[in-house]
Design a protein around this motif. Structure first.
Motif, PDB file in Angstrom:
ATOM      1  N   LEU A  83       0.827  -1.205   0.000  1.00 17.15           N
ATOM      2  CA  LEU A  83       0.000   0.000   0.000  1.00 17.15           C
ATOM      3  C   LEU A  83       0.860   1.253   0.000  1.00 17.15           C
ATOM      4  CD1 LEU A  83      -2.700  -1.066   2.636  1.00 17.15           C
ATOM      5  CD2 LEU A  83      -2.981  -0.958   0.154  1.00 17.15           C
ATOM      6  N   ILE A  84       1.944   1.235   0.770  1.00 14.18           N
ATOM      7  CA  ILE A  84       2.837   2.395   0.840  1.00 14.18           C
ATOM      8  C   ILE A  84       3.543   2.610  -0.493  1.00 14.18           C
ATOM      9  CG2 ILE A  84       4.976   3.259   1.875  1.00 14.18           C
ATOM     10  CD1 ILE A  84       4.063   1.961   4.493  1.00 14.18           C
ATOM     11  N   ALA A  85       4.016   1.534  -1.107  1.00 12.81           N
ATOM     12  CA  ALA A  85       4.713   1.665  -2.391  1.00 12.81           C
ATOM     13  C   ALA A  85       3.791   2.260  -3.447  1.00 12.81           C
ATOM     14  CB  ALA A  85       5.219   0.292  -2.837  1.00 12.81           C
ATOM     15  N   ILE A  86       2.525   1.812  -3.465  1.00 12.47           N
ATOM     16  CA  ILE A  86       1.560   2.337  -4.433  1.00 12.47           C
ATOM     17  C   ILE A  86       1.255   3.805  -4.138  1.00 12.47           C
ATOM     18  CG2 ILE A  86      -0.823   2.162  -5.252  1.00 12.47           C
ATOM     19  CD1 ILE A  86      -0.630  -0.869  -4.727  1.00 12.47           C
ATOM     20  N   ALA A  87       0.986   4.111  -2.862  1.00 13.24           N
ATOM     21  CA  ALA A  87       0.647   5.490  -2.491  1.00 13.24           C
ATOM     22  C   ALA A  87       1.828   6.431  -2.721  1.00 13.24           C
ATOM     23  CB  ALA A  87       0.213   5.535  -1.025  1.00 13.24           C
TER      24      ALA A  87
END
Length: 275
Positions: free
Chosen positions: A99-103
């Motif tokens: 989720l962090i990588a995408i955001a």
């Protein structure tokens, strides 16, 4: 990623697993979490007095992150009230790196290399596998654990952007943590009452110390985000699950199964790829 940054993040992971074990072992987890936040607020305010204020552009991010941290606190406490540490912790921590990588790619414009993405996937997948019993994902606190993971991703990206605008990582961390710590006691009072918060009880020293450990751990992570991509830092931080498994085995008498050992090996491989 420099070796010293990797070492710092792994140390932060150990600290994170330690304070989560303290929280999970507490009799009243909401009270323990609130006392941790009081410790965070007191120390952060003292540190902030000796530092210049962060740049104005970062203030909104510090305020937003503080509010997200309170949401994270509430979801984490609830997940530990209805689920086991060995299940809810892996789900919460394992769901956040992707989720962090995408955001970070969407909101911060970060480019994720294929090798780094592969490492993140390996680490996240292996961590989540630790929550399985047999072939089934058996976790009573699954919605709260996943919600915790979403809050982790949200405040991590918020802080990753904020700290880069602040001009001084230490100042940003101190002010954001002070805001976070100050917000939590009123939330506790709204959910319970002021008397139960102020009444002395066993475990105060342990909870207070846990707050100091959590502050140090997250301060290290924020510093690392100024020198490495957010997704990679997050994935390495989530190796705290490894330390949690070892703490459970050596100090809490928990079983270290073949599944856990294999998952730990995959996490180690993913960490090497990210590094």
């Amino acid at each position: 990623m420099p070796v010293y940054i990797i070492s710092l993040i792994l140390f932060a992971a150990l600290l994170h697993a330690s304070w989560n074990a303290l929280l999970r072992g507490g009799a009243d987890r909401l009270w323990s979490m609130t006392i941790m936040c009081v410790a965070v607020a007191l120390v952060s305010v003292i540190i902030a007095l000796f530092l210049p204020p962060p740049a104005k552009a970062s203030w909104i991010y510090a305020l937003l992150s503080a509010a997200l941290h309170v949401g994270y606190n509430l979801f984490l406490v609830r997940s530990y009230q209805v689920g086991d540490l060995g299940q809810t912790y892996p789900i919460a921590r394992g769901s956040s790196p992707i989720l962090i990588a995408i955001a970070a790619a969407v909101f911060a414009g970060e480019r994720v290399e294929i090798s780094t993405l592969l490492g993140i996937i390996l680490v996240s997948g292996a961590i989540i596998s630790l929550a399985f019993k047999g072939r089934k994902l058996s976790a009573p606190g699954l919605p709260y654990a996943l919600g915790t993971g979403c809050f982790i991703a949200a405040y991590s990206v918020t802080d990753g952007i904020g700290v880069r605008l602040a001009g001084d990582p230490m100042a940003y961390t101190a002010w954001m943590s002070a805001l976070w710590g100050i917000m939590m006691p009123p939330v506790y009072v709204a959910l319970r009452d002021a008397k139960s918060l102020l009444t002395p009880r066993p475990g105060f020293v342990t909870a207070f110390a846990g707050g100091l450990v959590s502050l140090l751990a997250y301060g290290i992570v924020i510093y690392a985000m100024t020198h490495a991509p957010m997704g990679a830092v997050s994935a390495l931080r989530e190796t705290s699950v490894l330390f949690a498994a070892l703490i459970g085995y050596f100090f809490l008498g928990e079983r270290l199964s073949v599944r856990k050992l294999l998952a730990c090996m995959v996490i180690a491989v993913g960490t090497v790829i990210i590094g």
